[in-house]
Scaffold this motif. Structure first.
Motif, short mmCIF file in Angstrom:
data_model
loop_
_atom_site.label_atom_id
_atom_site.label_comp_id
_atom_site.label_asym_id
_atom_site.label_seq_id
_atom_site.Cartn_x
_atom_site.Cartn_y
_atom_site.Cartn_z
N SER A 7 -17.95 12.33 -75.67
CA SER A 7 -17.99 11.16 -75.18
C SER A 7 -17.85 10.09 -76.20
O SER A 7 -17.30 9.06 -75.83
N SER A 8 -18.54 10.33 -77.37
CA SER A 8 -18.56 9.15 -78.26
C SER A 8 -17.09 9.22 -78.87
O SER A 8 -16.83 8.16 -79.54
N GLU A 9 -16.04 9.96 -78.72
CA GLU A 9 -14.70 9.98 -79.23
C GLU A 9 -13.93 9.57 -78.45
O GLU A 9 -12.74 9.46 -78.66
N GLU A 10 -14.40 9.71 -76.90
CA GLU A 10 -13.29 9.31 -75.89
C GLU A 10 -12.97 7.72 -75.95
O GLU A 10 -13.84 6.90 -76.23
N SER A 11 -11.65 7.61 -75.59
CA SER A 11 -11.32 6.16 -75.66
C SER A 11 -11.63 5.30 -74.29
O SER A 11 -11.99 6.27 -73.57
N ASP A 12 -11.49 4.19 -74.38
CA ASP A 12 -12.01 3.23 -73.09
C ASP A 12 -10.63 2.67 -72.90
O ASP A 12 -9.85 1.76 -73.49
N PRO A 13 -10.12 3.12 -71.86
CA PRO A 13 -8.70 2.47 -71.40
C PRO A 13 -8.66 1.18 -70.96
O PRO A 13 -7.46 0.56 -71.67
N TRP A 55 -10.38 -1.03 -73.15
CA TRP A 55 -10.16 -1.55 -74.67
C TRP A 55 -9.02 -1.24 -75.25
O TRP A 55 -8.42 -2.04 -75.94
N ASP A 56 -8.39 -0.08 -75.13
CA ASP A 56 -7.09 0.40 -75.49
C ASP A 56 -5.93 -0.57 -75.13
O ASP A 56 -5.32 -1.04 -75.88
N ALA A 57 -6.06 -0.71 -73.80
CA ALA A 57 -5.05 -1.84 -73.12
C ALA A 57 -5.36 -3.34 -73.94
O ALA A 57 -4.18 -3.94 -74.10
N TRP A 58 -6.45 -3.84 -73.98
CA TRP A 58 -6.70 -4.81 -74.41
C TRP A 58 -6.16 -5.05 -75.97
O TRP A 58 -5.59 -6.01 -76.25
N LEU A 59 -6.43 -3.88 -76.71
CA LEU A 59 -6.09 -3.94 -78.09
C LEU A 59 -4.36 -4.00 -78.23
O LEU A 59 -4.06 -4.77 -79.02
N ALA A 60 -3.69 -3.36 -77.51
CA ALA A 60 -2.51 -3.00 -77.59
C ALA A 60 -1.90 -4.37 -77.14
O ALA A 60 -0.91 -4.91 -77.98
N VAL A 61 -2.30 -5.27 -76.04
CA VAL A 61 -1.72 -6.41 -75.63
C VAL A 61 -2.08 -7.42 -76.66
O VAL A 61 -1.06 -8.32 -77.13
#
Length: 153
Positions: A3-9, A11-17
């Protein structure tokens, strides 16, 4: 993957945008990305430092997109608070040019800082910040709902 390695969707979307916006500007974003960016920028900046911080980060176009998006997503009070803060900080309206906007952004004078004087505009803006903080969960709910409806699988 633990779970500590799973990404947060989210946060991932925010970073990309946000990286896309930083690299190529707001005009490079799709309508969906622009709306997500404007909603989350407003929510995050105001929570971190109030509307003064927000106006230091967001262009007029980003501000307009955010106000429209909050209204369209059931949170007109958030848009009204943005307008109220705008009227305090920018008596002649927000400039179309970001550099001019930053130059017009009211700031504390050296004298006010040295003497611990809080100018009237700051007192008024703080009241608007407090109104926002009192309903911050509404802004959070709009951002999360927008993300879930437009980004989540």
């Amino acid at each position: 993957m633990n779970s500590s390695e799973e990404s947060d969707p989210f946060w991932d979307a925010w970073l990309a945008v946000s990286q896309k916006e930083k690299k190529a500007g707001l005009e490079s974003l799709t309508c969906r990305e622009r709306t997500f960016y404007a909603l989350n920028l407003l929510r995050g900046a105001v929570l971190r430092g109030g509307f003064h911080t927000y106006f230091d980060l967001a262009s007029r176009e980003e501000i307009e997109v955010a106000k429209r998006a909050f209204r369209e997503n059931g949170a007109p009070k958030i848009a009204e608070l943005v307008e109220k803060a705008e009227s305090i900080i920018f008596s002649n309206g927000v400039s179309k040019e970001f550099e001019e906007q930053l130059a017009q952004l009211l700031c504390w004078s050296e004298e006010e800082i040295e003497q611990g004087i809080e100018p009237e505009w700051s007192v008024a803006l703080d009241a608007v910040n407090k109104e926002f903080y009192a309903i911050a969960e509404v802004a959070e709910a709009v951002v999360v709902k927008y993300f879930e409806e437009n980004y989540a699988d």
